[in-house]
Design a protein around this motif. Structure first.
Motif, short mmCIF file in Angstrom:
data_model
loop_
_atom_site.label_atom_id
_atom_site.label_comp_id
_atom_site.label_asym_id
_atom_site.label_seq_id
_atom_site.Cartn_x
_atom_site.Cartn_y
_atom_site.Cartn_z
N ALA A 197 0.82 -1.21 0.00
CA ALA A 197 0.00 0.00 0.00
C ALA A 197 0.86 1.26 0.00
O ALA A 197 0.58 2.22 -0.73
N VAL A 198 1.93 1.28 0.80
CA VAL A 198 2.79 2.45 0.90
C VAL A 198 3.64 2.60 -0.36
O VAL A 198 3.98 3.71 -0.76
N TYR A 199 3.97 1.48 -0.99
CA TYR A 199 4.70 1.54 -2.26
C TYR A 199 3.85 2.25 -3.32
O TYR A 199 4.35 3.08 -4.09
N ARG A 200 2.55 1.92 -3.35
CA ARG A 200 1.65 2.56 -4.31
C ARG A 200 1.41 4.03 -3.97
O ARG A 200 1.30 4.88 -4.85
N ASP A 201 1.33 4.33 -2.68
CA ASP A 201 1.04 5.69 -2.23
C ASP A 201 1.87 5.98 -0.97
O ASP A 201 1.43 5.67 0.14
N PRO A 202 3.07 6.55 -1.11
CA PRO A 202 3.94 6.80 0.04
C PRO A 202 3.29 7.63 1.14
O PRO A 202 3.64 7.50 2.32
N LEU A 203 2.32 8.49 0.77
CA LEU A 203 1.67 9.34 1.77
C LEU A 203 0.74 8.55 2.69
O LEU A 203 0.31 9.05 3.73
N LEU A 204 0.44 7.30 2.32
CA LEU A 204 -0.41 6.47 3.16
C LEU A 204 0.25 6.11 4.49
O LEU A 204 -0.42 5.81 5.47
N ALA A 205 1.58 6.13 4.54
CA ALA A 205 2.28 5.77 5.77
C ALA A 205 1.82 6.64 6.93
O ALA A 205 1.50 6.14 8.02
N ALA A 206 1.77 7.94 6.71
CA ALA A 206 1.34 8.86 7.76
C ALA A 206 -0.12 8.63 8.12
O ALA A 206 -0.51 8.68 9.30
N ALA A 207 -0.95 8.35 7.11
CA ALA A 207 -2.38 8.13 7.35
C ALA A 207 -2.60 6.89 8.20
O ALA A 207 -3.45 6.88 9.11
N LEU A 208 -1.85 5.84 7.93
CA LEU A 208 -2.00 4.60 8.68
C LEU A 208 -1.52 4.75 10.12
O LEU A 208 -2.11 4.21 11.06
N GLY A 215 -7.18 5.35 4.70
CA GLY A 215 -6.43 4.11 4.89
C GLY A 215 -7.29 2.97 5.37
O GLY A 215 -6.80 1.86 5.60
N PHE A 216 -8.60 3.22 5.52
CA PHE A 216 -9.50 2.19 6.03
C PHE A 216 -9.53 0.97 5.10
O PHE A 216 -9.67 -0.17 5.57
N GLU A 217 -9.42 1.19 3.79
CA GLU A 217 -9.47 0.08 2.85
C GLU A 217 -8.26 -0.84 3.02
O GLU A 217 -8.35 -2.05 2.80
N VAL A 218 -7.12 -0.26 3.42
CA VAL A 218 -5.94 -1.08 3.68
C VAL A 218 -6.20 -2.01 4.87
O VAL A 218 -5.86 -3.20 4.84
N ILE A 219 -6.81 -1.46 5.91
CA ILE A 219 -7.15 -2.28 7.08
C ILE A 219 -8.15 -3.36 6.70
O ILE A 219 -8.03 -4.52 7.14
N ASP A 220 -9.14 -3.01 5.88
CA ASP A 220 -10.14 -4.00 5.43
C ASP A 220 -9.46 -5.16 4.70
O ASP A 220 -9.80 -6.33 4.91
N ARG A 221 -8.52 -4.83 3.81
CA ARG A 221 -7.83 -5.86 3.04
C ARG A 221 -7.02 -6.78 3.94
O ARG A 221 -7.06 -8.01 3.80
N CYS A 232 -8.90 -6.37 15.20
CA CYS A 232 -8.70 -5.14 14.41
C CYS A 232 -7.81 -4.16 15.18
O CYS A 232 -7.03 -3.42 14.58
N ALA A 233 -7.93 -4.15 16.51
CA ALA A 233 -7.11 -3.27 17.34
C ALA A 233 -5.63 -3.63 17.21
O ALA A 233 -4.76 -2.75 17.13
N ASP A 234 -5.33 -4.93 17.17
CA ASP A 234 -3.95 -5.36 16.99
C ASP A 234 -3.45 -5.03 15.58
O ASP A 234 -2.29 -4.66 15.39
N ILE A 235 -4.33 -5.14 14.60
CA ILE A 235 -3.95 -4.79 13.23
C ILE A 235 -3.51 -3.33 13.17
O ILE A 235 -2.48 -3.00 12.58
N LEU A 236 -4.27 -2.44 13.79
CA LEU A 236 -3.92 -1.02 13.80
C LEU A 236 -2.55 -0.78 14.43
O LEU A 236 -1.77 0.03 13.94
#
Length: 337
Positions: free
Chosen positions: A54-65, A105-111, A126-130
């Motif tokens: 996910a971060v490779y596709r969109d580097p800005l996602l790192a901060a969002a996650l 970034g919710f879709e990344v968590i869903d995946r 889901c809490a551990d995933i976050l």
């Protein structure tokens, strides 16, 4: 100068001891870095691979996650209440002012959750995933790594009211920030260290536009601190005009916005903090201990990385649900039927 260095070193040695004391308390809980070793051995690898993609596709996602974990833990605790969607019985925290049209970034968590359910049904919360995702996002941007303590359960409720109240606002004063963090069991070192997450990511104009206008023209010598602040403010005004463009995005760190480093603290000391809550850490009325920590992190990235990792572990232990509390949701957006 040498005496000052010795004084700071002594103060931070005491700080580290205090942090270790707090962390021992966290480790005494039911959370463990080995929680899934037998229950779901590939859990962290599945998370890592998907965050990396996910971060490779969109580097800005790192901060969002990373931000998802913060905004979850500050409301009810680190229990994935943030991920719940609206239902008849639940008003989603996603509709709160700090979260609406801001979090992603919710879709990344869903995946990730879908793949974990395929591998280990009703096992990884889901809490551990976050919590794992936040660590992996930081590492992918060049930041520190840490052991994630696992075994959290997912909340059965959400609170949009607490989300509006407890998530730190971008215009918060230092006094409010200290109180806000203290309410979560986090101290001043945690506040300054965790604020360093602003070394990556972006902010909407609406979050800081209020402090851009009404300033007098600068007429002093060039290259002074005041001059840098003035030119910085002028450049922001070009991006964020008085009217309109409220949702335009500006990097929180204009120097190295895609790299997790200590540049954020250097920016603060140069008058280049974007948000009011950033500038509050170095304002004239700031507590001596706060400005000393900012200076220390600006001078020593390794120290910042160590303290950030410790504070992330500490934050990840806020009001966790374990054992028979809560549930492991099959889908992070909804309670199990």
């Amino acid at each position: 100068m040498e005496l000052m260095r010795l004084h700071l070193r002594a103060k931070f040695s005491i700080t580290v001891c205090i942090l270790l004391f707090h962390l021992v308390g966290a480790f005494d809980s039911e959370l463990s870095p080995y929680y899934y070793s037998e229950l779901c051995p590939l859990a962290e690898e599945i998370v890592r691979q998907n965050v990396e993609a996910a971060v490779y596709r969109d580097p800005l996602l790192a901060a969002a996650l990373l931000r998802l974990h913060f905004h979850d833990c500050f409301v009810l605790g680190c229990d994935a209440s943030l991920l719940l969607d609206d239902t008849v019985a639940i008003v989603s925290e996603k509709t709160a002012v700090p979260n609406l049209n801001s979090l992603r970034g919710f879709e990344v968590i869903d995946r990730i959750k879908y793949l974990l359910e395929e591998a280990c049904p009703l096992t990884v919360s889901c809490a551990d995933i976050l919590a794992i995702v936040a660590r992996d996002a930081v590492v992918l941007r060049g930041g520190p790594s840490w052991e994630v303590y696992l075994g959290r359960k997912d909340s059965l409720q959400a609170s949009v009211t607490l989300a509006n109240k407890m998530i730190p606002a971008p215009n918060s004063t230092l006094e409010v920030l200290i109180a806000n963090f203290a309410a979560q069991g986090l101290d001043v070192v945690d506040l300054v260290a965790l604020s360093g997450s602003h070394t990556i990511g972006r902010s909407r104009c609406t979050s800081f536009k209020g402090r851009l206008y009404g300033q007098l023209a600068y007429e002093g010598p060039p290259f002074s601190l005041e001059y840098r602040s003035y030119t910085f403010r002028s450049s922001l005004q070009a991006i964020c005009p008085t009217n309109g463009r409220d949702n335009a995005l500006v990097p929180l760190d204009l120097k190295t916005s895609r790299r997790f480093d200590n540049q954020y603290y250097l920016n603060l000391l140069r008058g280049l903090g974007l948000l009011q809550s950033d500038e509050a850490l170095v304002s004239e009325s700031v507590e001596e201990s706060v400005i000393e920590i900012v200076w220390a992190y600006a001078q020593n990235q390794e120290l910042f990385f160590r303290d950030f990792a410790k504070s992330m572990i500490k934050m990840g232990n806020i009001n966790v649900l374990t054992g028979s509390e809560g549930q492991v949701r099959e889908h992070c957006r909804y309670l199990n039927v």
